[in-house]
Write a protein that holds these residues in place. Structure first.
Motif, PDB file in Angstrom:
ATOM      1  N   ARG A 162       0.837  -1.201   0.000  1.00  0.00           N
ATOM      2  CA  ARG A 162       0.000   0.000   0.000  1.00  0.00           C
ATOM      3  C   ARG A 162       0.871   1.250   0.000  1.00  0.00           C
ATOM      4  O   ARG A 162       0.582   2.220  -0.698  1.00  0.00           O
ATOM      5  CB  ARG A 162      -0.922  -0.009   1.220  1.00  0.00           C
ATOM      6  N   ALA A 209       1.269   4.511  -2.773  1.00  0.00           N
ATOM      7  CA  ALA A 209       1.131   5.924  -2.419  1.00  0.00           C
ATOM      8  C   ALA A 209       2.189   6.795  -3.081  1.00  0.00           C
ATOM      9  O   ALA A 209       2.146   8.019  -2.974  1.00  0.00           O
ATOM     10  CB  ALA A 209       1.212   6.096  -0.902  1.00  0.00           C
ATOM     11  N   ARG A 248      -0.487   7.720   4.434  1.00  0.00           N
ATOM     12  CA  ARG A 248      -1.154   7.649   3.131  1.00  0.00           C
ATOM     13  C   ARG A 248      -1.523   6.218   2.771  1.00  0.00           C
ATOM     14  O   ARG A 248      -2.504   5.972   2.063  1.00  0.00           O
ATOM     15  CB  ARG A 248      -0.252   8.265   2.058  1.00  0.00           C
ATOM     16  N   GLN A 299      -2.884   4.153   4.527  1.00  0.00           N
ATOM     17  CA  GLN A 299      -4.161   3.813   5.154  1.00  0.00           C
ATOM     18  C   GLN A 299      -5.347   4.551   4.556  1.00  0.00           C
ATOM     19  O   GLN A 299      -6.476   4.385   5.028  1.00  0.00           O
ATOM     20  CB  GLN A 299      -4.079   4.089   6.662  1.00  0.00           C
ATOM     21  N   THR A 300      -5.122   5.362   3.530  1.00  0.00           N
ATOM     22  CA  THR A 300      -6.225   6.109   2.924  1.00  0.00           C
ATOM     23  C   THR A 300      -7.016   5.231   1.966  1.00  0.00           C
ATOM     24  O   THR A 300      -6.500   4.258   1.405  1.00  0.00           O
ATOM     25  CB  THR A 300      -5.699   7.341   2.166  1.00  0.00           C
ATOM     26  N   HIS A 301      -8.264   5.610   1.779  1.00  0.00           N
ATOM     27  CA  HIS A 301      -9.141   4.827   0.901  1.00  0.00           C
ATOM     28  C   HIS A 301      -8.595   4.755  -0.515  1.00  0.00           C
ATOM     29  O   HIS A 301      -8.609   3.681  -1.148  1.00  0.00           O
ATOM     30  CB  HIS A 301     -10.544   5.441   0.889  1.00  0.00           C
ATOM     31  N   ASP A 302      -8.114   5.866  -1.046  1.00  0.00           N
ATOM     32  CA  ASP A 302      -7.660   5.892  -2.435  1.00  0.00           C
ATOM     33  C   ASP A 302      -6.486   4.950  -2.670  1.00  0.00           C
ATOM     34  O   ASP A 302      -6.431   4.246  -3.687  1.00  0.00           O
ATOM     35  CB  ASP A 302      -7.261   7.315  -2.838  1.00  0.00           C
ATOM     36  N   LYS A 353      -5.600   2.287  -0.778  1.00  0.00           N
ATOM     37  CA  LYS A 353      -6.075   0.905  -0.624  1.00  0.00           C
ATOM     38  C   LYS A 353      -6.799   0.439  -1.889  1.00  0.00           C
ATOM     39  O   LYS A 353      -6.615  -0.695  -2.347  1.00  0.00           O
ATOM     40  CB  LYS A 353      -7.008   0.803   0.578  1.00  0.00           C
TER      41      LYS A 353
END
Length: 207
Positions: free
Chosen positions: A104, A108, A156, A158-161, A163
């Motif tokens: 992940r 980013a 970053r 852990q952000t939805h985008d 992931k």
């Protein structure tokens, strides 16, 4: 002409840090790219997600009960290490390692110098330094050592985008026929495994 394959000098490289063969292929591809003039498009995917979607298993699970199979796999690794002078490689004592956060984090980073720095530093952490790279604190430390902003990248990751980007990459790889790492594509031509680097190079050299 209809049905004719359109060749490209770009290599799509389906990659996950969790695979030692992904590490080998990453280094082996450098020479292939130099000799053929091809570019390498490293695509971060989650090997666990690929396995789940395809019903595949890691070799140490799939072949653990086959007499002599894993011993031969280690022989192939030693041969590859010798051929490509990858003398810094060592099996990680923490293997198998959860690579989710590392992958992940890579998603980013946009392609460029920081992306390349991330790949080199984290690959070394997994397969040269023997670190517990599934631990976010260890991963962050490795990124900081490489001159990257580890705390920012971990946030970053852990952000939805981000992931969603990793999930989409993984789903797209499976849709192309990928069942493991490392996998390479030149146009629509697919190659699986570090042992296919010679075939990959032969195709590129023939263009």
């Amino acid at each position: 002409m209809e049905g004719k394959l359109v060749m490209t000098r770009a290599i799509d490289f389906i990659f996950d840090f969790a695979s030692p063969n992904g590490y080998f292929a990453h280094h082996g591809l450098k020479g292939v790219a130099e000799r053929t003039g091809a570019s390498v498009n490293l695509i971060p995917c989650l090997l666990g997600g690929i396995f789940k979607a395809t019903g595949n298993q890691a070799p140490f699970v799939a072949f653990g009960g086959v007499k002599g199979k894993l011993d031969y796999e280690m022989l192939e690794i030693r041969r590859f290490v010798t051929r490509y002078s990858l003398t810094d490689f060592r099996m990680n004592p923490n293997f198998p390692i959860n690579s989710l956060t590392a992958m992940r984090g890579l998603c980013a980073v946009e392609p460029g110098p920081d992306f390349d720095r991330y790949v080199e530093a984290v690959s070394a952490g997994f397969w040269e330094r023997g670190l517990a790279m599934g631990d976010p604190a260890v991963l962050q430390s490795v990124l900081d050592e490489a001159g990257l902003d580890g705390a920012d990248l971990m946030a970053r990751a852990q952000t939805h985008d981000v992931k969603a980007r990793l999930a989409a990459n993984t789903e797209a790889a499976v849709a192309r026929g990928v069942f493991g790492v490392p996998t390479f594509f030149v146009g629509e031509e697919m190659f699986f495994g570090k042992e296919r680097l010679d075939q990959l190079e032969a195709l590129l050299s023939a263009q």
